[in-house]
Design a protein around this motif. Sequence first.
Motif, short mmCIF file in Angstrom:
data_model
loop_
_atom_site.label_atom_id
_atom_site.label_comp_id
_atom_site.label_asym_id
_atom_site.label_seq_id
_atom_site.Cartn_x
_atom_site.Cartn_y
_atom_site.Cartn_z
N LYS A 64 41.29 -3.29 -99.12
CA LYS A 64 42.01 -3.98 -100.34
C LYS A 64 42.60 -5.52 -99.43
O LYS A 64 43.09 -5.31 -98.35
CB LYS A 64 43.27 -3.54 -100.91
CG LYS A 64 43.66 -4.34 -102.28
CD LYS A 64 44.69 -3.20 -102.80
CE LYS A 64 45.13 -3.90 -104.01
NZ LYS A 64 46.18 -3.11 -104.65
N LEU A 65 42.50 -6.65 -100.26
CA LEU A 65 42.74 -7.88 -99.56
C LEU A 65 43.90 -8.63 -100.63
O LEU A 65 44.12 -8.18 -101.51
CB LEU A 65 41.57 -8.80 -99.65
CG LEU A 65 40.18 -8.37 -98.73
CD1 LEU A 65 39.32 -9.30 -99.24
CD2 LEU A 65 40.75 -7.97 -97.65
N GLN A 66 44.62 -9.48 -99.78
CA GLN A 66 45.62 -10.26 -100.35
C GLN A 66 45.23 -11.52 -100.49
O GLN A 66 44.79 -12.23 -99.44
CB GLN A 66 47.10 -10.19 -99.75
CG GLN A 66 47.68 -8.83 -99.60
CD GLN A 66 47.95 -8.40 -100.95
OE1 GLN A 66 48.52 -8.88 -101.80
NE2 GLN A 66 47.68 -7.02 -101.08
N GLU A 84 32.67 -12.94 -99.06
CA GLU A 84 32.82 -11.34 -98.69
C GLU A 84 33.74 -10.85 -99.38
O GLU A 84 34.08 -9.67 -98.97
CB GLU A 84 33.04 -11.18 -97.05
CG GLU A 84 31.78 -11.83 -96.29
CD GLU A 84 32.18 -11.62 -94.61
OE1 GLU A 84 32.97 -10.52 -94.59
OE2 GLU A 84 31.72 -12.24 -93.75
N VAL A 85 34.21 -11.48 -100.61
CA VAL A 85 35.39 -10.91 -101.32
C VAL A 85 34.56 -10.18 -102.65
O VAL A 85 33.99 -10.89 -103.25
CB VAL A 85 36.28 -12.05 -101.69
CG1 VAL A 85 37.50 -11.37 -102.40
CG2 VAL A 85 36.88 -12.29 -100.56
N TYR A 86 35.05 -9.25 -102.97
CA TYR A 86 34.74 -8.60 -104.41
C TYR A 86 36.04 -8.59 -105.33
O TYR A 86 37.06 -7.96 -104.77
CB TYR A 86 34.22 -6.99 -104.14
CG TYR A 86 33.92 -6.40 -105.48
CD1 TYR A 86 32.67 -6.53 -105.73
CD2 TYR A 86 34.97 -5.46 -106.01
CE1 TYR A 86 32.40 -5.60 -107.18
CE2 TYR A 86 34.52 -4.76 -107.32
CZ TYR A 86 33.41 -4.86 -107.79
OH TYR A 86 33.24 -4.36 -108.84
N ALA A 87 35.71 -9.34 -106.26
CA ALA A 87 37.07 -9.29 -107.30
C ALA A 87 36.91 -8.21 -108.35
O ALA A 87 35.80 -7.95 -109.04
CB ALA A 87 37.11 -10.61 -108.00
N ASP A 88 37.98 -7.36 -108.67
CA ASP A 88 37.94 -6.26 -109.70
C ASP A 88 38.94 -6.61 -110.46
O ASP A 88 40.14 -6.71 -110.38
CB ASP A 88 38.22 -5.09 -108.83
CG ASP A 88 38.05 -3.85 -109.85
OD1 ASP A 88 36.84 -3.59 -110.47
OD2 ASP A 88 39.06 -3.09 -109.99
N TYR A 89 38.61 -6.35 -111.81
CA TYR A 89 39.61 -6.62 -112.83
C TYR A 89 39.75 -5.20 -113.47
O TYR A 89 38.66 -4.72 -114.28
CB TYR A 89 39.26 -7.71 -113.95
CG TYR A 89 40.50 -7.98 -114.88
CD1 TYR A 89 41.65 -8.59 -114.60
CD2 TYR A 89 40.38 -7.51 -116.29
CE1 TYR A 89 42.40 -8.94 -115.53
CE2 TYR A 89 41.25 -7.82 -117.18
CZ TYR A 89 42.46 -8.45 -116.92
OH TYR A 89 43.49 -8.68 -117.65
N ALA A 90 40.86 -4.52 -113.43
CA ALA A 90 40.99 -3.19 -114.06
C ALA A 90 42.37 -2.93 -114.42
O ALA A 90 43.34 -3.36 -113.61
CB ALA A 90 40.59 -2.08 -113.09
N ASN A 91 42.59 -2.23 -115.63
CA ASN A 91 44.05 -2.03 -116.00
C ASN A 91 44.91 -3.38 -116.13
O ASN A 91 45.92 -3.40 -115.54
CB ASN A 91 44.87 -0.99 -114.97
CG ASN A 91 44.25 0.30 -114.93
OD1 ASN A 91 43.82 0.68 -116.03
ND2 ASN A 91 43.84 0.73 -113.66
N TRP A 97 38.74 -6.94 -102.64
CA TRP A 97 38.53 -6.25 -101.98
C TRP A 97 37.54 -6.65 -100.82
O TRP A 97 36.61 -7.54 -101.32
CB TRP A 97 37.78 -5.02 -102.67
CG TRP A 97 38.92 -4.39 -103.72
CD1 TRP A 97 39.35 -4.81 -104.80
CD2 TRP A 97 39.54 -3.28 -103.30
NE1 TRP A 97 39.97 -4.02 -105.35
CE2 TRP A 97 40.43 -2.78 -104.55
CE3 TRP A 97 39.80 -2.24 -102.18
CZ2 TRP A 97 41.28 -1.86 -104.40
CZ3 TRP A 97 40.52 -1.24 -102.31
CH2 TRP A 97 41.21 -1.00 -103.40
N HIS A 98 37.29 -6.36 -99.70
CA HIS A 98 36.15 -6.71 -98.83
C HIS A 98 34.99 -5.99 -99.35
O HIS A 98 34.86 -4.90 -99.63
CB HIS A 98 36.65 -6.12 -97.51
CG HIS A 98 35.97 -6.91 -96.38
ND1 HIS A 98 35.60 -6.24 -95.31
CD2 HIS A 98 34.94 -7.88 -96.45
CE1 HIS A 98 34.87 -7.00 -94.39
NE2 HIS A 98 34.35 -7.99 -95.19
#
Length: 155
Positions: A64-66, A84-91, A97-98
């Motif tokens: 997990k990234l900041q 190299e960043v994965y963006a996730d939208y949940a809740n 994330w890397h």
Amino acid sequence: LSSALYLCRPDVGASAHLVIARDGELIQLVPFNVEAWHAGRSYYRGRAEFNHFSIGIELDNLGKLQRKGERFFAECGAEVMPSEVYADYANDKLTYWHKYTDAQVETLRQVCRLLISAYPIYHILHHSDITSRKLDPGPALPEITLESLLLGRSE
């Protein structure tokens, strides 16, 4: 490779059977017939202490990234390039994330196929499935199920 080097340090107190490097290289740290310390206190479907009977596979990843402005940083302070960043939208929350590399995911699939052909494996689980203390592998890892591996398909 950095995950394998970290797990080999005497002060870490953790280990894994296998580590998959960013380039897909596979590194075995512990023989499969020796208990590795990858799960810690763990529980899933009535079974506990997964170190005693599971095979631990680690993937070299910063987790997990900041986000700070337009830049992304791991907990260890390493900067991760936006590609190299994965963006996730949940809740209703956006997290970063890397990303895992294609080479890592392909090696992981191959290793899992080999392991299920050699051992009576009933579940493929993430650290986050067996303990609330760990977030990994996180949403950036594509779903890999026992069923898809047995049928020989990629998801």
